[in-house]
Design a protein around this motif. Structure first.
Motif, short mmCIF file in Angstrom:
data_model
loop_
_atom_site.label_atom_id
_atom_site.label_comp_id
_atom_site.label_asym_id
_atom_site.label_seq_id
_atom_site.Cartn_x
_atom_site.Cartn_y
_atom_site.Cartn_z
N ASP A 130 62.48 56.44 -1.05
CA ASP A 130 62.93 54.75 -0.69
C ASP A 130 63.44 54.93 0.88
OD1 ASP A 130 61.53 54.52 -3.45
OD2 ASP A 130 63.81 53.32 -4.16
N ASP A 131 64.53 55.43 0.88
CA ASP A 131 65.25 56.43 2.44
C ASP A 131 64.37 56.76 3.27
OD1 ASP A 131 67.35 55.27 0.76
OD2 ASP A 131 68.48 57.10 0.57
N GLN A 132 63.42 57.25 2.52
CA GLN A 132 62.45 57.71 3.95
C GLN A 132 61.34 56.89 4.42
OE1 GLN A 132 59.32 61.32 3.09
NE2 GLN A 132 60.29 61.87 4.69
N ALA A 133 61.44 56.61 3.62
CA ALA A 133 60.06 55.41 3.70
C ALA A 133 60.80 53.47 4.26
CB ALA A 133 59.45 54.19 2.31
N MET A 134 61.81 53.52 3.97
CA MET A 134 63.06 52.51 5.01
C MET A 134 62.33 53.31 5.83
SD MET A 134 63.60 49.62 5.02
CE MET A 134 64.04 49.15 3.46
N ASN A 135 63.16 54.41 6.61
CA ASN A 135 63.03 55.09 7.98
C ASN A 135 61.91 54.98 8.85
OD1 ASN A 135 66.09 55.79 7.80
ND2 ASN A 135 65.68 56.97 6.75
N HIS A 136 61.05 55.62 7.78
CA HIS A 136 59.36 55.44 9.14
C HIS A 136 59.53 53.86 9.19
CE1 HIS A 136 55.25 55.76 9.35
NE2 HIS A 136 54.92 54.76 8.61
N LYS A 137 58.98 52.37 8.45
CA LYS A 137 59.16 51.46 8.64
C LYS A 137 60.04 51.24 9.72
CE LYS A 137 59.53 46.50 6.74
NZ LYS A 137 60.12 46.39 8.02
N ASN A 138 61.71 51.47 10.12
CA ASN A 138 62.72 51.52 11.02
C ASN A 138 62.52 52.51 11.85
OD1 ASN A 138 64.57 49.55 9.23
ND2 ASN A 138 65.05 51.32 8.66
N LEU A 139 61.66 52.93 12.33
CA LEU A 139 60.99 53.58 13.24
C LEU A 139 60.16 52.94 13.88
CD1 LEU A 139 62.03 57.61 12.14
CD2 LEU A 139 63.48 56.12 14.28
N LEU A 140 59.02 52.89 13.15
CA LEU A 140 58.37 52.40 13.28
C LEU A 140 58.00 51.48 14.14
CD1 LEU A 140 54.82 52.86 13.18
CD2 LEU A 140 54.37 51.35 11.27
N ASP A 141 59.19 49.87 13.41
CA ASP A 141 59.34 49.05 14.33
C ASP A 141 59.87 49.66 15.61
OD1 ASP A 141 58.49 47.36 11.58
OD2 ASP A 141 60.66 47.17 11.12
N GLU A 142 60.77 50.23 15.36
CA GLU A 142 61.31 50.92 17.26
C GLU A 142 60.55 51.12 17.93
OE1 GLU A 142 64.64 53.46 18.51
OE2 GLU A 142 64.18 53.57 17.15
N VAL A 143 59.12 51.85 17.76
CA VAL A 143 58.35 52.24 18.92
C VAL A 143 57.32 51.01 18.73
CG1 VAL A 143 55.86 53.31 18.19
CG2 VAL A 143 57.74 54.34 17.29
N THR A 144 57.30 49.85 17.92
CA THR A 144 56.70 48.92 17.73
C THR A 144 57.20 47.84 19.44
OG1 THR A 144 55.42 48.40 16.03
CG2 THR A 144 55.53 46.29 17.61
N ARG A 145 58.39 47.64 19.40
CA ARG A 145 59.77 47.00 20.52
C ARG A 145 59.11 47.87 21.94
NH1 ARG A 145 63.14 46.98 15.76
NH2 ARG A 145 64.18 48.74 15.95
N ALA A 146 59.19 49.37 21.05
CA ALA A 146 59.67 50.24 22.74
C ALA A 146 57.80 49.77 23.68
CB ALA A 146 59.53 51.27 22.04
N GLU A 147 56.89 50.06 22.87
CA GLU A 147 55.40 49.61 23.36
C GLU A 147 55.89 48.13 23.72
OE1 GLU A 147 52.72 52.24 19.94
OE2 GLU A 147 52.84 50.00 19.92
N ASN A 148 56.60 46.73 23.36
CA ASN A 148 55.94 45.60 24.20
C ASN A 148 56.96 45.61 25.64
OD1 ASN A 148 54.93 44.52 22.47
ND2 ASN A 148 56.04 44.08 20.57
N ALA A 149 58.46 46.34 24.94
CA ALA A 149 59.34 46.37 26.32
C ALA A 149 58.33 47.03 27.81
CB ALA A 149 60.53 47.34 25.54
N LEU A 150 58.01 48.37 27.27
CA LEU A 150 57.83 49.15 28.33
C LEU A 150 55.85 47.56 29.32
CD1 LEU A 150 56.96 51.06 30.14
CD2 LEU A 150 55.49 52.27 28.06
#
Length: 215
Positions: A130-150
């Motif tokens: 569950d922790d790994q799945a949650m980390n994947h989701k958080n990191l994926l959201d972080e990638v999405t925010r970084a793409e939007n910021a760029l």
């Protein structure tokens, strides 16, 4: 009188000798004959009976202790006190037969501890997944925010360059937005690396090993 007795004895001997000679002559004549007589014997009846089983006598019995030429040691898979013996010495046994029963109290305690350890390992592995799945989701959201910021930084930079051409902005402002675009690109690259490392990591291996050991 003595002479008369001797004379009689001599006469008896002569008579016996004469009779013996005559018997020999007659026997020789019979054996040299041209024909021999055949003697027929009448058949005799034979008594028969049907074949049947019949005891000849009482069997011979002998009491002795038989020892096997090869002996094998039976090793129990668990230690404990024997509470019941089901097979006696000398009895025939087959594979899978229960020979004796061991007190199972200690074994039950060990099994219960193993069940608790197994349940704990299962829960630990589930939490790690569950922790790994949650980390994947958080990191994926972080990638999405970084793409939007760029993307936003590039739009602002392009707009400011157009304003610069129209004389509405300065070179300093353009340089600042260019730096913002480069920072956004670096943030996106960092977020993507974190996501890739999380997905490719083998962080669950140790928990799976613990679960297998408990099982």
């Amino acid at each position: 009188m003595k002479k008369d007795s001797q004379w009689k004895t001599k006469n008896k001997i002569k008579v016996l000798s004469l009779l013996l000679t005559v018997s020999v002559i007659i026997g020789a004549g019979c054996s040299n004959g041209s024909q021999s007589e055949t003697v027929e014997l009448n058949p005799r009846s034979i008594k028969t009976e049907m074949i049947k089983k019949q005891k000849i006598g009482a069997p011979i019995e002998q009491v002795a202790e038989v020892k096997a030429g090869t002996t094998l040691d039976v090793v129990a898979k668990a230690n404990g006190e024997v509470v019941n013996v089901l097979k006696k010495r000398g009895e025939y046994v087959e594979k899978g037969d229960v020979l004796f029963i061991i007190d199972s109290k200690q074994a039950e305690i060990v099994r219960r501890k193993s069940e608790v350890a197994l349940q704990s390992a299962q829960e630990t592995l589930k939490k790690a997944e569950d922790d790994q799945a949650m980390n994947h989701k958080n990191l994926l959201d972080e990638v999405t925010r970084a793409e939007n910021a760029l993307q936003n930084a590039k739009q602002d930079y392009n707009k400011l360059r157009n304003d610069f051409d129209s004389g509405l902005s300065t070179q300093h402002m353009i340089d600042q937005l260019k730096q913002s675009v480069e920072n956004a690109e670096m943030n996106l690259k960092s977020a993507q690396n974190k996501l890739s490392a999380n997905d490719n990591s083998n962080s669950l291996a140790s928990y799976k090993t613990q679960l297998e050991a408990a099982s």
